[in-house]
Design a protein around this motif. Sequence first.
Motif, PDB file in Angstrom:
ATOM      1  N   SER A 187      54.368  41.221  47.866  1.00 38.75           N
ATOM      2  CA  SER A 187      53.924  41.522  46.506  1.00 38.75           C
ATOM      3  C   SER A 187      54.390  40.373  45.632  1.00 38.75           C
ATOM      4  CB  SER A 187      54.511  42.849  46.006  1.00 38.75           C
ATOM      5  OG  SER A 187      54.163  43.075  44.646  1.00 38.75           O
ATOM      6  N   GLY A 188      53.467  39.517  45.193  1.00 41.21           N
ATOM      7  CA  GLY A 188      53.874  38.332  44.451  1.00 41.21           C
ATOM      8  C   GLY A 188      54.769  37.459  45.305  1.00 41.21           C
ATOM      9  N   GLN A 189      55.942  37.113  44.794  1.00 36.72           N
ATOM     10  CA  GLN A 189      56.896  36.293  45.522  1.00 36.72           C
ATOM     11  C   GLN A 189      57.893  37.129  46.318  1.00 36.72           C
ATOM     12  OE1 GLN A 189      57.199  32.708  45.700  1.00 36.72           O
ATOM     13  NE2 GLN A 189      55.073  33.012  45.079  1.00 36.72           N
ATOM     14  N   HIS A 190      57.668  38.429  46.421  1.00 34.82           N
ATOM     15  CA  HIS A 190      58.610  39.316  47.084  1.00 34.82           C
ATOM     16  C   HIS A 190      58.054  39.827  48.417  1.00 34.82           C
ATOM     17  CE1 HIS A 190      61.202  39.363  43.574  1.00 34.82           C
ATOM     18  NE2 HIS A 190      60.143  39.613  42.830  1.00 34.82           N
ATOM     19  N   SER A 249      40.777  29.749  45.328  1.00 31.92           N
ATOM     20  CA  SER A 249      42.233  29.657  45.291  1.00 31.92           C
ATOM     21  C   SER A 249      42.814  30.819  44.473  1.00 31.92           C
ATOM     22  CB  SER A 249      42.668  28.320  44.694  1.00 31.92           C
ATOM     23  OG  SER A 249      42.152  28.167  43.380  1.00 31.92           O
ATOM     24  N   ALA A 250      44.065  31.135  44.751  1.00 32.10           N
ATOM     25  CA  ALA A 250      44.723  32.278  44.098  1.00 32.10           C
ATOM     26  C   ALA A 250      45.292  31.858  42.750  1.00 32.10           C
ATOM     27  CB  ALA A 250      45.821  32.822  45.009  1.00 32.10           C
ATOM     28  N   ASP A 251      44.408  31.439  41.866  1.00 35.36           N
ATOM     29  CA  ASP A 251      44.789  31.009  40.521  1.00 35.36           C
ATOM     30  C   ASP A 251      44.364  32.058  39.497  1.00 35.36           C
ATOM     31  OD1 ASP A 251      45.703  28.523  41.529  1.00 35.36           O
ATOM     32  OD2 ASP A 251      43.644  27.737  41.464  1.00 35.36           O
ATOM     33  N   PHE A 252      44.988  31.991  38.318  1.00 36.79           N
ATOM     34  CA  PHE A 252      44.595  32.921  37.253  1.00 36.79           C
ATOM     35  C   PHE A 252      43.234  32.521  36.699  1.00 36.79           C
ATOM     36  CE2 PHE A 252      44.128  34.461  32.989  1.00 36.79           C
ATOM     37  CZ  PHE A 252      44.613  35.755  33.061  1.00 36.79           C
ATOM     38  N   GLN A 253      42.321  33.487  36.642  1.00 37.59           N
ATOM     39  CA  GLN A 253      41.038  33.307  35.989  1.00 37.59           C
ATOM     40  C   GLN A 253      40.785  34.526  35.110  1.00 37.59           C
ATOM     41  OE1 GLN A 253      37.657  32.116  38.371  1.00 37.59           O
ATOM     42  NE2 GLN A 253      38.947  31.114  39.899  1.00 37.59           N
ATOM     43  N   ASP A 254      40.312  34.292  33.901  1.00 35.48           N
ATOM     44  CA  ASP A 254      40.051  35.400  32.977  1.00 35.48           C
ATOM     45  C   ASP A 254      39.110  36.424  33.590  1.00 35.48           C
ATOM     46  OD1 ASP A 254      41.681  34.357  30.986  1.00 35.48           O
ATOM     47  OD2 ASP A 254      40.030  33.270  30.011  1.00 35.48           O
ATOM     48  N   GLU A 255      38.086  35.951  34.288  1.00 34.26           N
ATOM     49  CA  GLU A 255      37.092  36.856  34.876  1.00 34.26           C
ATOM     50  C   GLU A 255      37.753  37.800  35.874  1.00 34.26           C
ATOM     51  OE1 GLU A 255      32.638  36.441  36.834  1.00 34.26           O
ATOM     52  OE2 GLU A 255      34.176  34.961  37.350  1.00 34.26           O
ATOM     53  N   HIS A 256      38.658  37.265  36.687  1.00 32.97           N
ATOM     54  CA  HIS A 256      39.377  38.112  37.646  1.00 32.97           C
ATOM     55  C   HIS A 256      40.234  39.138  36.930  1.00 32.97           C
ATOM     56  CE1 HIS A 256      39.262  34.626  40.821  1.00 32.97           C
ATOM     57  NE2 HIS A 256      38.082  35.203  40.655  1.00 32.97           N
ATOM     58  N   TYR A 257      40.986  38.675  35.934  1.00 40.84           N
ATOM     59  CA  TYR A 257      41.892  39.597  35.248  1.00 40.84           C
ATOM     60  C   TYR A 257      41.127  40.716  34.547  1.00 40.84           C
ATOM     61  CZ  TYR A 257      44.919  41.905  32.053  1.00 40.84           C
ATOM     62  OH  TYR A 257      45.578  42.901  31.372  1.00 40.84           O
ATOM     63  N   LEU A 258      40.018  40.395  33.899  1.00 43.65           N
ATOM     64  CA  LEU A 258      39.259  41.428  33.193  1.00 43.65           C
ATOM     65  C   LEU A 258      38.747  42.497  34.153  1.00 43.65           C
ATOM     66  CD1 LEU A 258      37.302  39.232  30.609  1.00 43.65           C
ATOM     67  CD2 LEU A 258      39.230  40.776  30.162  1.00 43.65           C
ATOM     68  N   SER A 295      51.657  33.767  44.249  1.00 36.47           N
ATOM     69  CA  SER A 295      51.455  34.067  45.663  1.00 36.47           C
ATOM     70  C   SER A 295      52.024  32.940  46.524  1.00 36.47           C
ATOM     71  CB  SER A 295      49.969  34.303  45.937  1.00 36.47           C
ATOM     72  OG  SER A 295      49.199  33.206  45.465  1.00 36.47           O
ATOM     73  N   THR A 296      51.360  32.609  47.608  1.00 33.03           N
ATOM     74  CA  THR A 296      51.832  31.588  48.536  1.00 33.03           C
ATOM     75  C   THR A 296      50.730  30.572  48.779  1.00 33.03           C
ATOM     76  OG1 THR A 296      51.037  32.671  50.544  1.00 33.03           O
ATOM     77  CG2 THR A 296      53.170  33.406  49.698  1.00 33.03           C
ATOM     78  N   GLU A 297      51.078  29.511  49.462  1.00 32.39           N
ATOM     79  CA  GLU A 297      50.084  28.470  49.754  1.00 32.39           C
ATOM     80  C   GLU A 297      49.043  28.933  50.749  1.00 32.39           C
ATOM     81  OE1 GLU A 297      52.775  26.242  53.201  1.00 32.39           O
ATOM     82  OE2 GLU A 297      52.344  25.231  51.309  1.00 32.39           O
ATOM     83  N   ASP A 307      46.287  37.238  52.422  1.00 29.98           N
ATOM     84  CA  ASP A 307      47.141  36.222  53.030  1.00 29.98           C
ATOM     85  C   ASP A 307      46.581  35.857  54.401  1.00 29.98           C
ATOM     86  OD1 ASP A 307      48.834  36.204  50.893  1.00 29.98           O
ATOM     87  OD2 ASP A 307      50.499  37.214  51.892  1.00 29.98           O
ATOM     88  N   HIS A 308      46.554  34.569  54.698  1.00 25.25           N
ATOM     89  CA  HIS A 308      46.100  34.081  56.000  1.00 25.25           C
ATOM     90  C   HIS A 308      47.342  33.809  56.842  1.00 25.25           C
ATOM     91  CE1 HIS A 308      41.837  33.229  54.736  1.00 25.25           C
ATOM     92  NE2 HIS A 308      42.436  33.396  53.571  1.00 25.25           N
ATOM     93  N   LEU A 309      47.666  34.728  57.728  1.00 25.94           N
ATOM     94  CA  LEU A 309      48.860  34.618  58.552  1.00 25.94           C
ATOM     95  C   LEU A 309      48.529  34.052  59.930  1.00 25.94           C
ATOM     96  CD1 LEU A 309      50.530  38.007  57.542  1.00 25.94           C
ATOM     97  CD2 LEU A 309      50.869  35.731  56.540  1.00 25.94           C
ATOM     98  N   ARG A 310      49.535  33.909  60.770  1.00 22.03           N
ATOM     99  CA  ARG A 310      49.358  33.250  62.057  1.00 22.03           C
ATOM    100  C   ARG A 310      48.349  33.961  62.955  1.00 22.03           C
ATOM    101  NH1 ARG A 310      54.416  33.500  63.590  1.00 22.03           N
ATOM    102  NH2 ARG A 310      54.078  35.562  64.509  1.00 22.03           N
ATOM    103  N   SER A 311      48.401  35.265  63.016  1.00 24.35           N
ATOM    104  CA  SER A 311      47.506  36.009  63.904  1.00 24.35           C
ATOM    105  C   SER A 311      46.781  37.129  63.175  1.00 24.35           C
ATOM    106  CB  SER A 311      48.289  36.587  65.093  1.00 24.35           C
ATOM    107  OG  SER A 311      49.309  37.463  64.631  1.00 24.35           O
ATOM    108  N   SER A 312      46.669  37.016  61.866  1.00 29.99           N
ATOM    109  CA  SER A 312      46.045  38.112  61.108  1.00 29.99           C
ATOM    110  C   SER A 312      45.651  37.661  59.720  1.00 29.99           C
ATOM    111  CB  SER A 312      47.016  39.296  60.986  1.00 29.99           C
ATOM    112  OG  SER A 312      48.142  38.914  60.208  1.00 29.99           O
TER     113      SER A 312
END
Length: 235
Positions: free
Chosen positions: A52-55, A99-108, A138-140, A160-165
Motif C-alpha cells: 500500500s503506497g510505500q508500505h 506510468s504510476a504518476d498523478f493525473q487529474d483524470e485518474h484522481y477525479l 509506488s515503486t519502479e 505491480d509487476h513482480l517476478r512471477s506474478s
Amino acid sequence: MSQYKNLKFYATQPHECSYLPEEQATTLFLDPETPLGKELCSDLADIGFRRSGQHIYRPHCSRCRACIPARIPVDAFQMRRAQRKTWNRNSTLMVAKVSADFQDEHYLLYEKYINQCHQDGDMYPATIEQYTTFLVESTEFSSFYEFRLDGQLLAVSVVDHLRSSLSAIYTFYDPGFSQRSLGRYCILWLIAEARKLNLPYLHLGYWIRNCQKMNYKLEYRPVELFISQKWQQLK
C-alpha cells in the motif's frame, strides 16, 4: 527468504478492523526504511504480504486469521459463462499501460468511485493526499492500466509487476457504468495479461470468508489460498 533474515518488521497497536467490526486488527509492517526492490516484494508477496503506497504489510491479529491471501494460477483459469458475458460486453474497451504518476483524470475517477461506492469505508471521503499516498507513491515496477470507451476513462487498475506474478493493488471505476461489471472485467483482463506475459499468477489480495465485499475473489477458479504458510488450491 533466508537472505532476508535481518529484515525488521513493526506491529501496530490493535485497532478496529475495517472488514470485521467485531474484531480488533493488528498489522505487521516492513521497516519503511527498507528499499522496495522487485525481488524483495516478490518474495514477500509469495508469503502473503501486500503493498500500500510505500508500505509492505500483512495482517498480524492475535486471535483472528480471517484475512487469507488469494491468487489465481492463470494458466489453469477458465472463464465461466457469466464471466464470458462480462468479457464480451467489454470487448470494445481500449486498454493502455501508463506510468504510476498523478493525473487529474485518474484522481477525479477515484474520488467519484470512493465517494459513491465506499461511503462506509475508511477511505471515505476521498482526498488527493490519501489517493497519492495509497496509489501514486509506488515503486519502479508499478503501473496504471487505463480502460477507456471512445476515449472516456472508465476504470483504472493499479498493478505491480513482480517476478512471477502481477499483483492487483487496487481498481477503481466509474459507478455510472455498473451494467458493465467493470471491477470483474478488470480482473479477467489482468488474468489474460499475466498469461500473455508468461507470469504464473495474479495476486488478488486478501479474501475474508465473512466479508461480503470480498466474496467476488472466489468467483475466479481455481484460486489458491495461503493457509498454514503454504498455497492451497480451491477448485
